[in-house]
Each structure stands twice: as structure tokens, then as C-alpha cells.
Design a protein around this motif. Structure first.
Motif, mmCIF file in Angstrom:
data_model
loop_
_atom_site.group_PDB
_atom_site.id
_atom_site.type_symbol
_atom_site.label_atom_id
_atom_site.label_comp_id
_atom_site.label_asym_id
_atom_site.label_seq_id
_atom_site.Cartn_x
_atom_site.Cartn_y
_atom_site.Cartn_z
ATOM 1 N N VAL A 179 0.844 -1.436 -0.072
ATOM 2 C CA VAL A 179 -0.153 0.084 0.032
ATOM 3 C C VAL A 179 0.845 1.351 0.171
ATOM 4 N N ALA A 180 1.976 1.403 0.861
ATOM 5 C CA ALA A 180 2.764 2.431 0.687
ATOM 6 C C ALA A 180 3.345 2.711 -0.375
ATOM 7 N N GLY A 181 3.904 1.425 -1.093
ATOM 8 C CA GLY A 181 4.716 1.805 -2.248
ATOM 9 C C GLY A 181 3.696 2.171 -3.291
ATOM 10 N N GLY A 182 2.659 1.844 -3.559
ATOM 11 C CA GLY A 182 1.706 1.968 -4.570
ATOM 12 C C GLY A 182 1.305 3.472 -4.451
ATOM 13 N N LEU A 183 0.852 3.794 -2.960
ATOM 14 C CA LEU A 183 0.251 5.132 -2.901
ATOM 15 C C LEU A 183 1.500 6.208 -3.559
ATOM 16 N N TRP A 184 2.662 5.835 -2.840
ATOM 17 C CA TRP A 184 3.990 6.681 -3.321
ATOM 18 C C TRP A 184 3.871 7.000 -4.720
ATOM 19 N N SER A 185 3.978 5.837 -5.533
ATOM 20 C CA SER A 185 4.072 5.856 -6.993
ATOM 21 C C SER A 185 2.984 6.517 -7.508
ATOM 22 N N LEU A 186 1.741 6.680 -6.788
ATOM 23 C CA LEU A 186 0.324 7.392 -7.545
ATOM 24 C C LEU A 186 0.683 8.892 -7.505
ATOM 25 N N ILE A 187 1.584 9.294 -6.573
ATOM 26 C CA ILE A 187 1.732 10.870 -6.790
ATOM 27 C C ILE A 187 2.516 11.269 -8.002
ATOM 28 N N SER A 188 3.391 10.544 -8.477
ATOM 29 C CA SER A 188 3.911 10.883 -9.871
ATOM 30 C C SER A 188 3.049 10.580 -11.019
ATOM 31 N N GLY A 189 2.014 9.565 -10.977
ATOM 32 C CA GLY A 189 1.109 9.064 -11.914
ATOM 33 C C GLY A 189 0.253 10.126 -12.057
ATOM 34 N N LEU A 190 -0.418 10.745 -10.867
ATOM 35 C CA LEU A 190 -1.545 11.675 -10.756
ATOM 36 C C LEU A 190 -0.867 13.062 -11.437
ATOM 37 N N LEU A 191 0.382 13.402 -11.189
ATOM 38 C CA LEU A 191 0.898 14.692 -11.708
ATOM 39 C C LEU A 191 1.074 14.419 -13.255
ATOM 40 N N LYS A 192 1.563 13.280 -13.744
ATOM 41 C CA LYS A 192 1.699 12.909 -14.987
ATOM 42 C C LYS A 192 -0.020 13.030 -15.789
ATOM 43 N N VAL A 193 -0.669 12.469 -15.207
ATOM 44 C CA VAL A 193 -1.962 12.502 -16.113
ATOM 45 C C VAL A 193 -2.640 13.792 -16.168
ATOM 46 N N TYR A 194 -2.814 14.397 -14.869
ATOM 47 C CA TYR A 194 -3.684 15.590 -14.573
ATOM 48 C C TYR A 194 -2.995 16.859 -14.677
ATOM 49 N N ARG A 195 -1.757 16.865 -14.809
ATOM 50 C CA ARG A 195 -0.924 18.121 -14.897
ATOM 51 C C ARG A 195 0.237 18.202 -15.878
ATOM 52 N N GLY A 196 0.498 16.821 -16.316
ATOM 53 C CA GLY A 196 1.138 16.710 -17.707
ATOM 54 C C GLY A 196 2.545 17.108 -17.324
ATOM 55 N N GLN A 197 3.068 16.650 -16.219
ATOM 56 C CA GLN A 197 4.462 16.963 -15.563
ATOM 57 C C GLN A 197 5.291 15.556 -15.970
ATOM 58 N N ASN A 198 6.480 15.910 -16.119
ATOM 59 C CA ASN A 198 7.575 14.869 -16.638
ATOM 60 C C ASN A 198 7.712 13.919 -15.605
ATOM 61 N N GLU A 199 7.468 12.688 -15.563
ATOM 62 C CA GLU A 199 7.477 11.461 -14.741
ATOM 63 C C GLU A 199 8.830 11.446 -14.071
ATOM 64 N N MET A 200 9.748 11.357 -15.229
ATOM 65 C CA MET A 200 11.063 10.856 -15.056
ATOM 66 C C MET A 200 11.734 12.057 -13.799
ATOM 67 N N ILE A 201 11.228 13.403 -14.114
ATOM 68 C CA ILE A 201 11.916 14.295 -13.024
ATOM 69 C C ILE A 201 11.344 14.026 -11.632
ATOM 70 N N ILE A 202 9.927 14.072 -11.747
ATOM 71 C CA ILE A 202 9.153 13.694 -10.531
ATOM 72 C C ILE A 202 9.634 12.604 -9.677
ATOM 73 N N THR A 203 9.633 11.305 -10.264
ATOM 74 C CA THR A 203 10.065 10.099 -9.593
ATOM 75 C C THR A 203 11.627 10.315 -8.941
ATOM 76 N N ILE A 204 12.567 10.887 -9.746
ATOM 77 C CA ILE A 204 14.030 11.254 -9.172
ATOM 78 C C ILE A 204 13.799 11.978 -7.925
ATOM 79 N N MET A 205 13.013 13.105 -8.144
ATOM 80 C CA MET A 205 12.719 14.086 -6.917
ATOM 81 C C MET A 205 12.324 13.157 -5.697
ATOM 82 N N LEU A 206 11.314 12.716 -5.986
ATOM 83 C CA LEU A 206 10.674 11.851 -4.869
ATOM 84 C C LEU A 206 11.583 10.868 -4.307
#
Length: 341
Positions: free
Chosen positions: A107-134
């Protein structure tokens, strides 16, 4: 193609060793002995493979959906620290404790990964940069939690409270770190293959990764498929962190990134996103890492030279991927020319 690349990398490595005056056959023999020369060495190699397979499967889901997940490191850490917190604070032991820790890690890993997914899908953010920063965010956050919420003040080093022996995964081979988590990771690889190739949601993920426009045309919810791929991938990374803590350690000690996430990323690329090939490619990486220590102490070849072979393998596979993409673009141009004629 990956098999040919691996063999060619070993040939190139042997040529370089021979030019430098070392005996490549002795080095290869030491590599083999270091990883598979005894039952204990085999157990150590399999134990080293376990977390890498989890982070590789984590990346595999995202790549199948056409997005990048460079956050396997953070998802792995998230699952491990949540697992350790549950194991040390719940007071439960035995199978219920293990299951609760695994679920908590997922659950913890899935929810943490969901952050980058939401930013990618609904804000169009670059998931590579987001995941590295996270990854870095969670590295420092987990250190804070360890220092102020979970620290065992009875020891002189920075570590969490001790995990009860009844909450740990049983060791399969005495004298090694091989534990029952090897069975969990095998089930995870089978699940990944089954989900991606035998379920409707897996089909939607694959089609979305191949062509999003076509996926939308046939009625697939692209946003849902991308989020699902990120969640399941993150959950597998979180389970990997939980399995590593429960099987190999008696407390949480990490204050820096483990490197499992980026190693898993390379393995996924080498395995061409094939969940069945991932365990075998992971064994190769573990074989190189374990055998490197023996090579450095028994031969004139430095242990770092094994990293050269690993880098050559990656470069060769990356070259084949580049040529594949070049060929596909050439086919598209040719088809457009024929259409115009």
C-alpha cells in the motif's frame, strides 16, 4: 538480442583483460566460483537477486504503459520503512505479522508511486523528473522518521527498534541471506506476467503503451491505465522493500539510497520489459556483483573491471534499442512515401 549482447560483452571484456596482461580464463573461473562455486555462494547470489527482481518488475509495469518509473528506489524505501514500523509497533508475530507487513509495504509503495502518476496524467508533468525528486524526498524523510520516531536509543548507531524474530521471514540456507522471500518474488514475477498477458486491464496497459491515440479510439481509459500501472508497479517495489527488511535485516538502518531502484531499471531494459526474462537477467547482474569480490582478491584483475563488462552489456542493448527505433521510423517513412505514390 540481449543474449548475444551479453556474450559479446564478455568476449570484449576478455579481450581487454588479455591486452592488459591478465588471464581472462582465470578471471571468468573466479567469477563463476564466486557466484555459483558452492551452495553457500548460490544462496548469496539468489539473496542478492531478490530485491533487484522486485524493483525490475516495478519498472516493467510503467514501461509497458509507455511511461517511465525512475522511482523504484523511493517505493522500495517506502515499503521497507512502513513494514519496519508495523513490525516494531504492532506487537503481532508469526504469519499474521508477515502478511500485515507485506500489505503495508504494498500500500505504501503503491500510494507513493501514485503521486507521480497523478501529476503526469492530470498536470502533464514529466514523470522522470518527478520520480527522481521523490526518491530524494523519501530518502531524507525516512531518515527523519528513523531518527525521531523509530530510533532504538539502546544502540550506539542510528537504527530502528529490533524486529521480533517471529515477524521475520525464515532463512532457507544457514550461513547465507537466502530467505523465504525468494518464493514471494517468484510469485510476483508470475503475477506480473499473468496480469500483463492474460487480463483485460493488462491488455489496456499494453495498448496504451503502444499507441495512446489508438487506445483512446477503441475506448480505453488511458488515464486509468496509466495510474493503474504506476500503482501496481509501486506496490511491487514496496513489497520488495518489505521482503528485504523482513528477510535480511533485524531493524531499519538505511540512511541513504540502496541503489536497488536504478539497478532494477537497467535490468528491465536488458530484459526488454519481459517479466519472465527479468529473473534470469537479474541472476546475471547478481552473478557479476558477487563474483567481482572474488575476482578482485584471487586474480590481478580489479573487481571494478566487472562493472566495465556490465556497462558494455548495457551499451550494446541500448544500441539495439536505438536501431529498433530507427528501423521503425524508416518503415513509417517508407509507408508514407508509398501512400503518396
Amino acid at each position: 538480442v540481449p543474449i548475444i549482447s551479453i556474450l559479446l560483452a564478455f568476449v570484449i571484456g576478455c579481450i581487454i583483460m588479455a591486452v592488459l596482461g591478465a588471464n581472462p580464463f582465470v578471471a571468468l573461473e573466479s567469477l563463476w566460483i564466486g557466484a555459483f562455486g558452492s551452495l553457500r555462494n548460490v544462496g548469496t547470489t539468489l539473496a542478492r537477486s531478490t530485491p533487484l527482481i522486485f524493483t525490475s518488475l516495478c519498472a516493467c509495469f510503467a514501461y509497458r504503459c509507455g511511461v517511465f518509473n525512475l522511482g523504484g528506489e523511493g517505493q522500495f524505501l517506502m515499503g521497507s520503512i512502513v513494514c519496519c514500523y508495523i513490525a516494531t509497533q504492532s506487537g503481532i508475530e508469526g504469519l499474521p505479522a508477515i502478511l500485515l507487513c507485506l500489505v503495508g509495504g504494498a500500500v505504501a509503495g503503491g500510494l507513493w508511486s501514485l503521486i507521480s502518476g497523478l501529476l503526469k496524467v492530470y498536470r502533464g508533468q514529466n514523470e522522470m523528473i518527478i520520480t527522481i525528486m521523490l526518491n530524494y524526498v523519501l530518502t531524507y524523510a525516512s531518515t527523519y522518521v528513523l531518527r525521531y520516531w523509530m530510533r532504538d536509543n539502546t544502540v550506539t548507531y542510528l537504527g530502528s527498534n529490533r524486529i521480533a524474530a517471529g515477524a521475520k521471514l525464515p532463512v532457507l540456507l544457514r550461513g547465507t541471506d537466502l530467505h523465504a522471500g525468494i518464493f514471494i518474488v517468484i510469485l510476483a514475477a508470475i503475477f506480473t506476467w499473468w496480469f500483463l498477458n492474460r487480463t483485460t486491464k493488462g491488455f489496456e496497459i499494453k495498448v496504451t503503451g503502444q499507441n495512446r491515440s489508438f487506445a483512446k479510439y477503441i475506448g480505453i481509459n488511458v488515464a486509468s491505465a496509466m495510474l493503474l500501472a504506476q500503482i501496481i508497479g509501486g506496490a511491487l517495489g514496496g513489497i520488495g522493500g518489505a521482503v528485504e527488511i523482513l528477510g535480511k535485516y533485524d531493524r531499519f538502518l538505511w540512511t541513504a539510497q540502496t541503489g536497488y531502484g536504478f539497478s532494477g531499471l537497467m535490468i528491465t531494459v536488458l530484459a526488454r520489459n519481459n517479466p519472465i526474462a527479468i529473473p534470469f537477467v537479474t541472476l546475471l547482474f547478481a552473478y557479476l556483483q558477487i563474483g567481482a569480490n572474488i575476482v578482485g582478491t584471487t586474480t590481478d584483475v580489479p573487481s571494478e573491471f566487472v562493472m566495465v563488462i556490465q556497462a558494455i552489456i548495457i551499451l550494446l542493448v541500448a544500441a539495439t534499442l536505438f536501431l529498433d527505433s530507427f528501423r521503425k521510423r524508416a518503415v513509417v517513412r517508407l509507408a508514407q512515401q508509398n501512400k503518396e505514390v
